[in-house]
Design a protein around this motif. Structure first.
Motif, PDB file in Angstrom:
ATOM      1  N   GLY A  29      -0.882   2.361   0.177  1.00 22.75           N
ATOM      2  CA  GLY A  29      -0.855   0.907   0.188  1.00 22.75           C
ATOM      3  C   GLY A  29      -2.045   0.301  -0.511  1.00 22.75           C
ATOM      4  O   GLY A  29      -3.103   0.939  -0.641  1.00 22.75           O
ATOM      5  N   SER A  31      -3.887  -3.829  -1.283  1.00 22.36           N
ATOM      6  CA  SER A  31      -3.978  -5.280  -1.436  1.00 22.36           C
ATOM      7  C   SER A  31      -5.431  -5.622  -1.708  1.00 22.36           C
ATOM      8  O   SER A  31      -6.323  -5.148  -0.992  1.00 22.36           O
ATOM      9  CB  SER A  31      -3.514  -6.022  -0.187  1.00 22.36           C
ATOM     10  N   CYS A  80      -5.723  -9.943   9.212  1.00 21.94           N
ATOM     11  CA  CYS A  80      -4.462  -9.221   9.427  1.00 21.94           C
ATOM     12  C   CYS A  80      -3.844  -9.629  10.763  1.00 21.94           C
ATOM     13  O   CYS A  80      -4.510  -9.549  11.798  1.00 21.94           O
ATOM     14  CB  CYS A  80      -4.693  -7.716   9.418  1.00 21.94           C
ATOM     15  N   CYS A 102      -3.257 -10.532   3.199  1.00 20.77           N
ATOM     16  CA  CYS A 102      -3.326  -9.690   4.398  1.00 20.77           C
ATOM     17  C   CYS A 102      -2.075  -9.796   5.264  1.00 20.77           C
ATOM     18  O   CYS A 102      -2.012  -9.194   6.340  1.00 20.77           O
ATOM     19  CB  CYS A 102      -4.561 -10.064   5.229  1.00 20.77           C
ATOM     20  N   TYR A 104       0.716  -8.400   5.712  1.00 26.61           N
ATOM     21  CA  TYR A 104       1.403  -7.175   5.302  1.00 26.61           C
ATOM     22  C   TYR A 104       2.860  -7.062   5.757  1.00 26.61           C
ATOM     23  O   TYR A 104       3.643  -6.339   5.114  1.00 26.61           O
ATOM     24  CB  TYR A 104       0.604  -5.946   5.761  1.00 26.61           C
ATOM     25  N   TRP A 107       4.862  -7.718   2.704  1.00 23.97           N
ATOM     26  CA  TRP A 107       4.575  -6.988   1.473  1.00 23.97           C
ATOM     27  C   TRP A 107       5.812  -6.275   0.922  1.00 23.97           C
ATOM     28  O   TRP A 107       6.779  -5.999   1.641  1.00 23.97           O
ATOM     29  CB  TRP A 107       3.494  -5.944   1.720  1.00 23.97           C
TER      30      TRP A 107
END
Length: 486
Positions: A29, A31, A80, A102, A104, A107
């Motif tokens: 992953g 970001s 997050c 953040c 996720y 995503w």
């Protein structure tokens, strides 16, 4: 061929065999918004662990998988939300998860699996509501503000489900939507949920019988047993796979405490040391039945399960929690009397509950019902013509305050007898317990303390057989009922 060569070949064969049996999938992953040190939690089923920490926006991990498996990913760090994203895995699969922020759960997940494509369609359809929900989570909004958004999210998920393939992702989302019915009173979209449950059940392929049965139990729940009602038997399984009945726990005429718990549940783990301490004090009066909510294999293999000292069973048939628990949350506790009457239900864990329960069940001088909050109990009552003095003990974490209000009173003879004085506690102020409740060096138990204090009330007109203590008439006030003076 010499002995050394034979051993070398055997070791090589064993190693290659072991590697062949260990199938894994990989997730990477990235970001640019992720902070270094953000924790990466992942797992399958209901068990997860920290698998990596973010460095320069990147993370990676592998999970053991034998077949198509639903896994989860959770990131814990600045910005997050406390949520998770579902990622479907198969052996030897490599999945890539990427985003620019953040958030996720929104995503992009790059995967060839059709189940992941279904998951992506649901996420995109619900993007606006998911964003709203995450913003409230990040702002630490109370449940009263989260609940309507959760209902909105369930509605939006249900809207798209009939148009999706009947696969693990679709059935998984229906299961999630149906679970909230357990925790939300008067769910406003119940009729739609019933129609979709039937629609999916009629079309689902083989292999999903367990999930469909669980969904059906949430949509058409059995009546939940309440305090004062008679307990009902249920089938459970022990660590060796042997079947048992709940009523076996009543064989010795003891109280029975049902402890619904799960691996990965922080409060469940936190409560265990105090429960163990209290259990040692009241073994002659109480049997504890731990009822695990995980898959049997997860429960059997976990180290925490193996160290439990009381009856340790699994809710394999899922029927007992549906009969007894008002909420789909753990830990959930139910105390049942020797004559099989439910006397108390408690959700979550408050330090001091089990120490107070042990004191009362072991027989304090005055019989009483302190089940409204086991942390507080009455130790002694001195009733005379000039006043009534009541000695209390409160158990709690040394850093958690408690209060006693000036409006506290005793209730008897059809009237109230008001509080006139206090000793050992400050009225209408924060009080902290400082006297250690145990000699244990366990971290959680070393923080468990108690406070002894006395309250003086107006004298009874006539000495009653029993009385109630009420810490005023406000919500969540301490209440101790049926305190015996005989």
């Amino acid at each position: 061929m010499n002995k050394k060569n034979i051993i070398t070949i055997l070791l090589a064969l064993l190693t290659s065999t072991g590697l062949a049996q260990t199938k894994t999938a990989t997730v990477t992953g990235y970001s640019p918004a992720l902070k270094d040190g953000t924790l990466v939690l992942a797992g399958t089923g209901t068990i997860g662990s920290v698998v990596d920490t973010v460095k320069a926006g990147h993370f990676a991990y592998t999970l053991p998988v034998e077949e198509l498996t639903e896994s989860f990913l959770c990131l814990m760090g600045e910005g997050c939300p406390n949520m998770s994203i579902t990622i479907y895995l198969k052996p030897d699969l490599a999945v890539k998860v990427t985003g620019n922020d953040c958030l996720y759960p929104l995503w992009k997940v790059e995967s060839p699996l059709p189940e992941q494509r279904t998951e992506a369609r649901i996420t995109e359809h619900c993007r606006d509501v998911l964003t709203e929900y995450m913003q409230k989570v990040l702002a630490n909004k109370p449940w009263a503000e989260l609940e309507p958004v959760e209902i909105k999210l369930a509605k939006k998920q249900m809207d798209i489900l009939p148009a999706l393939p009947m696969d693990a992702a679709t059935i998984g989302k229906l299961l999630n939507a149906s679970r909230i019915v357990k925790n939300i009173k008067d769910f406003p979209h119940m009729e739609q949920l019933k129609k979709i449950e039937k629609f999916v059940a009629d079309r689902a392929p083989k292999g999903f019988e367990g999930q469909l049965a669980e969904i059906h139990s949430y949509v058409y729940p059995p009546r939940v047993l309440q305090v004062g009602e008679e307990a009902e038997d249920a089938e459970l399984v022990d660590m060796q796979g042997q079947k048992h009945h709940l009523f076996e726990a009543f064989a010795n005429g003891k109280y029975v405490l049902l402890d619904f718990w799960g691996i990965g549940c922080g409060p469940c783990m936190m409560s265990e040391p105090e429960m163990k301490e209290a259990y040692e004090k009241m073994k002659d009066k109480l049997e504890i039945v731990g009822i695990n909510q995980n898959k049997i294999s997860e429960w059997q293999e976990h180290e925490f399960s193996k160290r439990i000292v009381w009856t340790n069973w699994n809710n394999a048939m899922q029927d007992i929690s549906r009969k007894y628990c008002d909420m789909g949350a753990i830990p959930y506790y139910i105390l049942i009397s020797p004559d099989k009457r439910i006397v108390w239900k408690g959700m979550g864990y408050n330090p001091g509950w089990f120490m107070g329960m042990a004191d009362v069940l072991n027989g304090v001088k005055h019989k009483q019902d302190n089940s409204a909050n086991f942390s507080l109990l009455i130790q002694k009552v001195d009733a005379n013509a000039s006043s009534t003095t009541v000695s209390f003990r409160y158990y709690g974490h040394k850093d958690y305050w408690f209060r006693i209000v000036k409006e506290s009173y005793l209730e008897a003879n059809g009237k109230k007898y008001m509080l006139t004085a206090a000793d050992g506690v400050k009225l209408d102020e924060d009080n902290f317990s400082q006297v250690k409740a145990t000699e244990s060096t366990d971290e959680s138990l070393s923080n468990l303390c108690y406070t002894d204090f006395t309250l003086t009330f107006e004298p009874f007109d006539t000495i009653p057989t029993t009385f109630n203590f009420k810490e005023g008439d406000v919500e969540h006030a301490f209440v101790i009922r049926n305190v015996s003076l005989e």
